[in-house]
Design a protein around this motif. Structure first.
Motif, PDB file in Angstrom:
ATOM      1  N   ASN A  88       0.822  -1.221   0.000  1.00 49.82           N
ATOM      2  CA  ASN A  88       0.000   0.000   0.000  1.00 49.82           C
ATOM      3  C   ASN A  88       0.852   1.267   0.000  1.00 49.82           C
ATOM      4  OD1 ASN A  88      -2.370  -1.591   0.215  1.00 49.82           O
ATOM      5  ND2 ASN A  88      -1.979  -1.820   2.418  1.00 49.82           N
ATOM      6  N   GLY A  89       2.153   1.092  -0.201  1.00 47.60           N
ATOM      7  CA  GLY A  89       3.029   2.261  -0.268  1.00 47.60           C
ATOM      8  C   GLY A  89       3.376   2.847   1.089  1.00 47.60           C
ATOM      9  N   LYS A  90       3.099   2.106   2.170  1.00 49.93           N
ATOM     10  CA  LYS A  90       3.358   2.612   3.525  1.00 49.93           C
ATOM     11  C   LYS A  90       4.569   1.911   4.146  1.00 49.93           C
ATOM     12  CE  LYS A  90      -0.543   5.124   4.600  1.00 49.93           C
ATOM     13  NZ  LYS A  90      -0.935   5.511   3.243  1.00 49.93           N
ATOM     14  N   LYS A  91       5.313   2.659   4.939  1.00 46.23           N
ATOM     15  CA  LYS A  91       6.398   2.073   5.730  1.00 46.23           C
ATOM     16  C   LYS A  91       5.825   1.811   7.118  1.00 46.23           C
ATOM     17  CE  LYS A  91       9.708   4.965   3.229  1.00 46.23           C
ATOM     18  NZ  LYS A  91      10.568   4.037   2.496  1.00 46.23           N
ATOM     19  N   ARG A  92       5.766   0.520   7.498  1.00 45.27           N
ATOM     20  CA  ARG A  92       5.018   0.157   8.699  1.00 45.27           C
ATOM     21  C   ARG A  92       5.896  -0.493   9.754  1.00 45.27           C
ATOM     22  NH1 ARG A  92       0.267   1.963   9.934  1.00 45.27           N
ATOM     23  NH2 ARG A  92      -0.400  -0.026  10.816  1.00 45.27           N
ATOM     24  N   ASP A  93       5.536  -0.252  10.999  1.00 45.07           N
ATOM     25  CA  ASP A  93       6.080  -0.986  12.142  1.00 45.07           C
ATOM     26  C   ASP A  93       4.974  -1.918  12.615  1.00 45.07           C
ATOM     27  OD1 ASP A  93       6.917  -1.920  14.576  1.00 45.07           O
ATOM     28  OD2 ASP A  93       7.046   0.042  15.543  1.00 45.07           O
ATOM     29  N   GLN A  94       5.097  -3.220  12.330  1.00 43.41           N
ATOM     30  CA  GLN A  94       4.014  -4.150  12.669  1.00 43.41           C
ATOM     31  C   GLN A  94       3.894  -4.383  14.169  1.00 43.41           C
ATOM     32  OE1 GLN A  94       4.562  -7.714  10.306  1.00 43.41           O
ATOM     33  NE2 GLN A  94       3.828  -6.722   8.444  1.00 43.41           N
ATOM     34  N   MET A  95       4.993  -4.193  14.905  1.00 45.20           N
ATOM     35  CA  MET A  95       4.925  -4.414  16.352  1.00 45.20           C
ATOM     36  C   MET A  95       3.962  -3.414  16.999  1.00 45.20           C
ATOM     37  SD  MET A  95       7.930  -4.365  19.271  1.00 45.20           S
ATOM     38  CE  MET A  95       8.140  -2.588  19.326  1.00 45.20           C
ATOM     39  N   LEU A  96       4.046  -2.148  16.596  1.00 47.03           N
ATOM     40  CA  LEU A  96       3.189  -1.123  17.176  1.00 47.03           C
ATOM     41  C   LEU A  96       2.025  -0.764  16.264  1.00 47.03           C
ATOM     42  CD1 LEU A  96       5.813   1.273  18.813  1.00 47.03           C
ATOM     43  CD2 LEU A  96       4.547  -0.606  19.863  1.00 47.03           C
ATOM     44  N   ASN A  97       1.919  -1.465  15.131  1.00 50.72           N
ATOM     45  CA  ASN A  97       0.848  -1.216  14.169  1.00 50.72           C
ATOM     46  C   ASN A  97       0.751   0.265  13.818  1.00 50.72           C
ATOM     47  OD1 ASN A  97      -1.230  -1.987  12.467  1.00 50.72           O
ATOM     48  ND2 ASN A  97      -2.815  -1.679  14.009  1.00 50.72           N
ATOM     49  N   GLN A  98       1.874   0.828  13.437  1.00 38.49           N
ATOM     50  CA  GLN A  98       1.870   2.253  13.092  1.00 38.49           C
ATOM     51  C   GLN A  98       2.761   2.520  11.883  1.00 38.49           C
ATOM     52  OE1 GLN A  98       3.256   4.094  16.712  1.00 38.49           O
ATOM     53  NE2 GLN A  98       5.406   3.691  16.269  1.00 38.49           N
ATOM     54  N   THR A  99       2.492   3.668  11.277  1.00 39.38           N
ATOM     55  CA  THR A  99       3.299   4.093  10.131  1.00 39.38           C
ATOM     56  C   THR A  99       4.561   4.780  10.648  1.00 39.38           C
ATOM     57  OG1 THR A  99       1.345   4.298   8.740  1.00 39.38           O
ATOM     58  CG2 THR A  99       3.273   5.566   8.071  1.00 39.38           C
ATOM     59  N   ILE A 100       5.673   4.506   9.971  1.00 33.56           N
ATOM     60  CA  ILE A 100       6.957   5.065  10.399  1.00 33.56           C
ATOM     61  C   ILE A 100       7.196   6.369   9.657  1.00 33.56           C
ATOM     62  CG2 ILE A 100       9.456   4.647  10.486  1.00 33.56           C
ATOM     63  CD1 ILE A 100       8.516   1.564  10.098  1.00 33.56           C
TER      64      ILE A 100
END
Ligand SMILES: [Cu+2]
Length: 350
Positions: A88-100
């Motif tokens: 989806n074109g997003k840089k994600r941190d899956q541990m905190l479920n947030q966009t970096i």
């Protein structure tokens, strides 16, 4: 009396970027981009290196006494993305479920790249970390090294035996040719896996721009197996390291596992219940780290049971166990500022 009060300059240094290293008389700070080629240009070519350039016959091949384990490895430039975007074109941190949100994450890196014999063809892309050097006690590791990056770099191993010429380290005036491999040149390293060298180790650049070469990606795992080892079903290699602005030119620093940052981008390791699993962990950068694996504990060689192990810079260790705990687990550095700056990943057990 004794200790000088901190002057303003030192105070600013401590509050902002601390000194990382000095190269060619130029100071390199942890938070400031540098021009790596300009830094390298400030380092004189050592006399033994200049002499070997004039007369290649001066560099004698080291004797190979054990079972020959041969590698062809080049240092090459590559574009490296520390946090690739998802679909989806997003840089994600899956541990905190947030966009970096850390700005640009791609930079001009250096990596080690394996080739077939006699530089026939690449075996893989240049990667961070570099290829596994996989040897057994009794082997002699022969690494044909070629430098294709624009500054002098090397390969320097941990854990095995070698003569002074095979050290792969810059030592100022006393530098041997293997400690200063100039752009476009080659050197053959010969390293011995004597009795007692078995273990998890690593290798890295130790040339004249050290540690900037390491911070640009020049490091990799080195494993020496005991003789007659029954190989584990799964083997995982984990480098705890960082990418800092002087090496990347980026505005942020990143805490990483194997070249990537934040859970979901760092390696996701998988195993099945019943598998014989080995983890190999090494620490590359300027910080101490602690390796923690959720839901698991393991026995140290001295019999101590741990689930969190401290590594100083340059340290490495391994542990091995039979997997019996299914689930989605985290592995991470337990230094919270490292964990929350990306030094974590998934371990999935079915
Ligand atoms: Cu850490």
């Amino acid at each position: 009396m004794g200790i000088d009060p901190m002057d303003r300059r030192n105070f600013l240094g401590a509050a902002g970027g601390a000194l990382l290293c000095t190269i060619g008389g130029q100071k390199v700070f942890q938070d400031k981009p540098t021009n790596v080629q300009k830094l390298a240009a400030g380092v004189k070519v050592p006399p033994k290196v200049a002499a070997a350039n004039r007369n290649p016959g001066l560099t004698k091949a080291a004797a190979v006494t054990g079972n020959r384990k041969e590698y062809w490895i080049a240092a090459e430039q590559l574009r490296w993305n520390i946090i690739p975007a998802n679909k989806n074109g997003k840089k994600r941190d899956q541990m905190l479920n947030q966009t970096i949100r850390k700005g640009k994450t791609t930079f001009s890196a250096y990596g080690y790249r394996p080739y077939t014999a006699n530089w026939g063809q690449p075996l893989a892309q240049a990667t961070i970390p570099g290829p596994l050097i996989d040897a057994t006690v009794g082997d002699t590791v022969v690494v044909h090294f070629r430098n294709q990056v624009p500054v002098p770099v090397t390969m320097h191993p941990h854990g095995l035996f070698y003569s002074n010429e095979m050290d792969g380290a810059y030592k100022g005036y006393w530098t041997d040719p293997g400690g200063f491999v100039q752009p476009g040149r080659e050197f053959t390293y010969v390293w011995e896996c004597h009795e007692g060298t078995e273990g998890t180790w690593w290798y890295h650049d130790h040339g004249p721009i050290d540690p900037i070469g390491v911070y640009k990606g020049l490091f990799g795992p080195l494993l020496i197996r005991p003789k007659d080892e029954v190989k584990p079903d799964r083997e995982f290699f984990i480098a705890f390291h960082s990418f800092l602005p002087p090496a990347t030119g980026l505005t942020s620093g990143f805490d990483c596992v194997n070249g990537r940052s934040f859970t979901g981008n760092t390696p996701t390791f998988s195993a099945n219940v019943g598998d014989d699993v080995a983890f190999h962990v090494y620490a590359v950068d300027d910080n101490f780290h602690t390796f923690h694996l959720h839901g698991h504990r393991w026995e140290e060689p001295d019999g101590t049971i741990v689930d969190n192990k401290t590594l100083g810079p340059g340290d490495s260790f391994k542990f091995r166990f039979i997997e019996e705990n299914p689930g989605r687990w985290l592995y991470h550095c337990h230094v919270f500022s490292h964990l929350h700056n990306g030094m974590s990943g998934w371990y999935l057990v079915e």
